[in-house]
Design an enzyme around this catalytic site. Structure first.
Site, PDB file in Angstrom:
ATOM      1  NE  ARG A 104      -3.794   0.009   2.175  1.00 23.79           N
ATOM      2  CZ  ARG A 104      -4.843  -0.220   2.963  1.00 23.79           C
ATOM      3  NH1 ARG A 104      -5.074   0.544   4.004  1.00 23.79           N
ATOM      4  NH2 ARG A 104      -5.658  -1.223   2.707  1.00 23.79           N
ATOM      5  CB  THR A 108      -2.229   6.976  -3.340  1.00 27.30           C
ATOM      6  OG1 THR A 108      -1.578   5.685  -3.399  1.00 27.30           O
ATOM      7  CG2 THR A 108      -1.346   8.006  -4.010  1.00 27.30           C
ATOM      8  CG  ASP A 200      -3.160  -9.362   8.371  1.00 30.03           C
ATOM      9  OD1 ASP A 200      -2.494 -10.293   7.882  1.00 30.03           O
ATOM     10  OD2 ASP A 200      -3.090  -8.195   7.950  1.00 30.03           O
ATOM     11  CG  ASP A 203      -0.238  -9.926  10.670  1.00 27.25           C
ATOM     12  OD1 ASP A 203       0.870  -9.896  10.101  1.00 27.25           O
ATOM     13  OD2 ASP A 203      -0.878  -8.910  10.987  1.00 27.25           O
TER      14      ASP A 203
END
Length: 209
Positions: A104, A108, A200, A203
């Site tokens: 990411r 933005t 997640d 994770d």
């Protein structure tokens, strides 16, 4: 419009329940992801074309059906998508595997590619994109964009858990893609997590949190 297929086989529902459980440890989580991926491989190959051949049994000549030579490719989105590859390859051992890494952009907040490695004959293969979680749809859309810009043929997106928002985002940008999920959840929360989801996936799969 591409299909949305919710794979609700009892074994899939059973394993998804334990995948969600916060008490499922890293080893068990990995095993469940692999097992679910194998079960999903049955679902995504239902439409593979067959051709008729004859074989000789110990008793007589028999007519049978075999897969008609379709070449497949698996493209996991790093890192969590890696957990789905081995389960898929159990049923699709001839499939070649490419990888797409996305991160990411801090400004933005959109996914940007940092790694793309694809088989040399990738344009000749029907590609299946793998990503355990379909939340906002940003990563899935970015990965499909990357493949299409390279004149590839992604046809299916396979996820374990999806939010309605992610499904709609992919269908809006890539209406030709079939989406296969083990469970379609309620919604995204304000942090972009799927509810009820499973947390997640990366994770939990790699023990990094």
């Amino acid at each position: 419009m591409g299909r949305l297929v919710i794979c609700d086989h009892p074994l899939i529902q059973h394993k998804v329940t334990f995948l969600r459980d916060k008490n499922t440890d890293t080893k068990q989580f990995r095993e469940l992801v692999e097992e679910l991926s194998t079960l999903l491989a049955y679902e995504i190959t239902r439409d593979i074309p067959l051709e008729t051949v004859t074989v000789e049994t110990p008793v007589a000549i028999a007519e049978g059906r075999v897969i008609a030579g379709r070449m497949l490719g698996l493209v996991p989105i790093l890192r969590a998508g890696l957990g789905m590859v081995d389960g898929m390859l159990k049923l699709l051992p001839s499939a070649k595997v490419g990888h797409i890494g996305l991160q990411r952009d801090p400004e933005t907040l959109k996914p940007t590619e940092y790694y793309v490695s694809l088989p040399s004959d990738v344009t000749e293969r029907e590609l299946i994109v793998l990503d355990p979680m379909l939340a906002t749809g940003g990563s899935a859309n970015a990965a499909i964009d990357i493949l299409k810009k390279r004149n590839c043929r992604p046809t299916k997106l396979v996820c374990l858990i999806a939010a309605p928002e992610g499904v709609e985002a992919v269908r809006a940008e890539h209406p030709d893609i079939d989406i296969y999920v083990a469970a379609l959840d309620e919604r995204l929360n304000e942090h972009g997590y799927i509810v009820p989801g499973l947390g997640d996936a990366g994770d939990r799969m790699f023990g990094t949190k």
